[in-house]
Design a protein around this motif. Structure first.
Motif, PDB file in Angstrom:
ATOM      1  N   GLN A 243       0.805  -1.216   0.000  1.00 32.68           N
ATOM      2  CA  GLN A 243       0.000   0.000   0.000  1.00 32.68           C
ATOM      3  C   GLN A 243       0.843   1.273   0.000  1.00 32.68           C
ATOM      4  N   ILE A 244       1.864   1.341   0.874  1.00 30.54           N
ATOM      5  CA  ILE A 244       2.604   2.599   1.038  1.00 30.54           C
ATOM      6  C   ILE A 244       4.122   2.416   0.981  1.00 30.54           C
ATOM      7  N   GLY A 245       4.581   1.203   0.741  1.00 24.55           N
ATOM      8  CA  GLY A 245       6.013   0.984   0.573  1.00 24.55           C
ATOM      9  C   GLY A 245       6.802   0.816   1.848  1.00 24.55           C
ATOM     10  N   GLY A 246       6.138   0.682   3.006  1.00 25.95           N
ATOM     11  CA  GLY A 246       6.860   0.517   4.267  1.00 25.95           C
ATOM     12  C   GLY A 246       5.970   0.729   5.457  1.00 25.95           C
ATOM     13  N   GLN A 247       6.586   1.128   6.572  1.00 22.72           N
ATOM     14  CA  GLN A 247       5.834   1.300   7.806  1.00 22.72           C
ATOM     15  C   GLN A 247       5.820   2.757   8.256  1.00 22.72           C
ATOM     16  N   THR A 248       4.803   3.077   9.023  1.00 19.11           N
ATOM     17  CA  THR A 248       4.696   4.357   9.714  1.00 19.11           C
ATOM     18  C   THR A 248       4.304   4.065  11.161  1.00 19.11           C
ATOM     19  N   GLY A 249       4.273   5.098  11.989  1.00  7.54           N
ATOM     20  CA  GLY A 249       3.806   4.909  13.349  1.00  7.54           C
ATOM     21  C   GLY A 249       2.380   4.406  13.398  1.00  7.54           C
ATOM     22  N   ASP A 250       1.560   4.857  12.446  1.00  2.35           N
ATOM     23  CA  ASP A 250       0.178   4.378  12.394  1.00  2.35           C
ATOM     24  C   ASP A 250       0.124   2.885  12.088  1.00  2.35           C
ATOM     25  N   VAL A 251       0.956   2.431  11.184  1.00  2.97           N
ATOM     26  CA  VAL A 251       0.979   1.013  10.838  1.00  2.97           C
ATOM     27  C   VAL A 251       1.422   0.178  12.037  1.00  2.97           C
ATOM     28  N   VAL A 252       2.404   0.681  12.770  1.00  2.00           N
ATOM     29  CA  VAL A 252       2.846  -0.022  13.974  1.00  2.00           C
ATOM     30  C   VAL A 252       1.712  -0.086  14.994  1.00  2.00           C
ATOM     31  N   GLY A 253       0.974   1.011  15.141  1.00  3.42           N
ATOM     32  CA  GLY A 253      -0.182   0.999  16.036  1.00  3.42           C
ATOM     33  C   GLY A 253      -1.228  -0.002  15.590  1.00  3.42           C
ATOM     34  N   ALA A 254      -1.492  -0.049  14.289  1.00  5.57           N
ATOM     35  CA  ALA A 254      -2.432  -1.039  13.770  1.00  5.57           C
ATOM     36  C   ALA A 254      -1.916  -2.450  14.011  1.00  5.57           C
ATOM     37  N   GLY A 255      -0.582  -2.610  13.929  1.00  9.71           N
ATOM     38  CA  GLY A 255       0.008  -3.915  14.197  1.00  9.71           C
ATOM     39  C   GLY A 255      -0.269  -4.382  15.613  1.00  9.71           C
ATOM     40  N   GLN A 256      -0.204  -3.459  16.582  1.00  9.68           N
ATOM     41  CA  GLN A 256      -0.518  -3.844  17.964  1.00  9.68           C
ATOM     42  C   GLN A 256      -1.956  -4.327  18.067  1.00  9.68           C
ATOM     43  N   GLN A 257      -2.853  -3.668  17.372  1.00  7.29           N
ATOM     44  CA  GLN A 257      -4.258  -4.044  17.451  1.00  7.29           C
ATOM     45  C   GLN A 257      -4.516  -5.428  16.853  1.00  7.29           C
ATOM     46  N   VAL A 258      -3.992  -5.687  15.662  1.00  6.10           N
ATOM     47  CA  VAL A 258      -4.237  -6.985  15.045  1.00  6.10           C
ATOM     48  C   VAL A 258      -3.528  -8.096  15.813  1.00  6.10           C
ATOM     49  N   ALA A 259      -2.361  -7.776  16.401  1.00  7.27           N
ATOM     50  CA  ALA A 259      -1.653  -8.778  17.192  1.00  7.27           C
ATOM     51  C   ALA A 259      -2.427  -9.119  18.459  1.00  7.27           C
ATOM     52  N   GLU A 260      -2.979  -8.121  19.118  1.00  7.65           N
ATOM     53  CA  GLU A 260      -3.756  -8.373  20.341  1.00  7.65           C
ATOM     54  C   GLU A 260      -5.001  -9.189  20.028  1.00  7.65           C
ATOM     55  N   ILE A 261      -5.667  -8.853  18.938  1.00  8.76           N
ATOM     56  CA  ILE A 261      -6.862  -9.613  18.547  1.00  8.76           C
ATOM     57  C   ILE A 261      -6.496 -11.061  18.232  1.00  8.76           C
ATOM     58  N   ALA A 262      -5.410 -11.266  17.509  1.00 13.18           N
ATOM     59  CA  ALA A 262      -4.986 -12.623  17.170  1.00 13.18           C
ATOM     60  C   ALA A 262      -4.642 -13.411  18.428  1.00 13.18           C
ATOM     61  N   PHE A 263      -3.914 -12.781  19.344  1.00 16.50           N
ATOM     62  CA  PHE A 263      -3.530 -13.469  20.587  1.00 16.50           C
ATOM     63  C   PHE A 263      -4.772 -13.851  21.389  1.00 16.50           C
ATOM     64  N   LEU A 264      -5.674 -12.901  21.601  1.00 16.29           N
ATOM     65  CA  LEU A 264      -6.863 -13.171  22.399  1.00 16.29           C
ATOM     66  C   LEU A 264      -7.779 -14.186  21.723  1.00 16.29           C
ATOM     67  N   SER A 265      -7.805 -14.206  20.395  1.00 18.91           N
ATOM     68  CA  SER A 265      -8.633 -15.176  19.676  1.00 18.91           C
ATOM     69  C   SER A 265      -8.182 -16.602  19.957  1.00 18.91           C
ATOM     70  N   VAL A 266      -6.879 -16.837  19.861  1.00 16.60           N
ATOM     71  CA  VAL A 266      -6.358 -18.174  20.125  1.00 16.60           C
ATOM     72  C   VAL A 266      -6.552 -18.543  21.594  1.00 16.60           C
ATOM     73  N   ALA A 267      -6.300 -17.588  22.491  1.00 20.19           N
ATOM     74  CA  ALA A 267      -6.458 -17.850  23.920  1.00 20.19           C
ATOM     75  C   ALA A 267      -7.905 -18.188  24.263  1.00 20.19           C
ATOM     76  N   ALA A 268      -8.859 -17.419  23.719  1.00 19.76           N
ATOM     77  CA  ALA A 268     -10.264 -17.669  24.007  1.00 19.76           C
ATOM     78  C   ALA A 268     -10.709 -19.015  23.433  1.00 19.76           C
ATOM     79  N   ALA A 269     -10.237 -19.339  22.242  1.00 20.37           N
ATOM     80  CA  ALA A 269     -10.592 -20.625  21.641  1.00 20.37           C
ATOM     81  C   ALA A 269     -10.030 -21.788  22.441  1.00 20.37           C
ATOM     82  N   ALA A 270      -8.865 -21.607  23.037  1.00 16.96           N
ATOM     83  CA  ALA A 270      -8.215 -22.676  23.779  1.00 16.96           C
ATOM     84  C   ALA A 270      -8.937 -23.025  25.072  1.00 16.96           C
ATOM     85  N   VAL A 271      -9.518 -22.027  25.709  1.00 14.36           N
ATOM     86  CA  VAL A 271     -10.186 -22.278  26.991  1.00 14.36           C
ATOM     87  C   VAL A 271     -11.690 -22.459  26.839  1.00 14.36           C
ATOM     88  N   GLY A 272     -12.195 -22.224  25.636  1.00 16.83           N
ATOM     89  CA  GLY A 272     -13.636 -22.305  25.431  1.00 16.83           C
ATOM     90  C   GLY A 272     -14.177 -23.720  25.356  1.00 16.83           C
TER      91      GLY A 272
END
Length: 272
Positions: A243-272
């Protein structure tokens, strides 16, 4: 004596790096903790990335504590999860959510690289950003509520802390893996983060998450959740290059969000 002074200096720098990372990623009040600490200076990410997992625990502490407290009452689990997320937003000033919204607006609304970057710098939120922000909050509320119901309030709080440690350390890997997409901004101001330092930070974060959340979630599930966070951020990185040829601070922030969602998804599925 010289060795003792050297060790003391190294410890002082680590403490200063920890304080700097907490200041950078949150609005939590952190006083000056010693001569090596300059509250007005930008953290040296190339060095401080290894303490980011521990800074993340401090930043997520209020949200995790509230989740534990409210999840132990008769309050419905979704309400406890939503209020805990609200505490997290107050602690960080919605820093990562802002990055997610700007990234979604830029990637979705711009026709050219220059236009995408221009949109991402605009403080106004568009339809793509609003949708991404709403989905992130909704998904994380549902996942945290599921953890409260299946792993208990304490287990959910520990899972949130583990997700915080892994998500920020995973997102910072984008700074090491991708070139800055613009000549200014946080993505460049963060300085040089080597692949070795980013990898060490991720390994420390995964190990920290394992120590924290293995009991309520399961060791294999924690490691799987960390791997899922890494895969999600890698996918976002590939998209950012396209999309933009690299990273920005916004992309890093978005990375934290998708990483947290991915982590919590696996964790919730594991204990469900």
């Amino acid at each position: 004596m010289a060795q003792r002074d050297q060790n003391a200096g190294a410890a002082a720098r680590l403490a200063a790096d920890l304080a700097g990372m907490v200041r950078f990623f949150s609005r939590l009040p952190v006083p000056r903790i010693g001569p090596a600490d300059d509250p007005a200076a930008m953290p040296d990410f190339g060095r401080a990335v290894v303490v980011l997992p521990f800074a993340s625990l401090v930043i997520a502490g209020p949200a995790a504590a509230l989740l534990w407290l409210l999840g132990s009452t008769s309050l419905p689990a979704p309400a406890a999860a939503a209020l805990a997320l609200a505490a997290g937003l107050l602690a960080t000033g919605a820093l990562h959510e802002d990055g997610l919204a700007d990234t979604a607006d830029g990637f979705g609304g711009g026709a050219s690289r220059a236009r995408k970057l221009e949109i991402m710098k605009d403080s106004r939120i568009g339809s793509y950003g609003a949708a991404a922000l709403a989905l992130s909050l909704l998904i994380r509320t549902v996942l945290l509520a599921a953890l409260v119901e299946d792993a208990g309030a304490q287990g959910a709080a520990l899972g949130l802390l583990a997700a915080a440690a892994v998500s920020r350390s995973t997102a910072i890997c984008l700074v090491a893996a991708l070139p800055p997409a613009r000549i200014d901004g946080a993505g460049r101001a963060a300085g040089t983060v080597t692949a070795g330092a980013a990898g060490a930070g991720f390994a420390i974060a995964a190990g920290t998450a394992l120590l924290i959340a293995a009991a309520p979630i399961g060791g294999d599930a924690v490691l799987g959740a960390a791997a899922a966070a890494g895969a999600a951020v890698a996918g976002l990185g590939l998209l950012a290059v396209r999309q933009i040829g690299g990273q920005t601070g916004d992309v890093v922030g978005a990375g934290q969000q998708v990483a947290e969602i991915a982590f919590l998804s696996v964790a919730a599925a594991a204990v469900g």
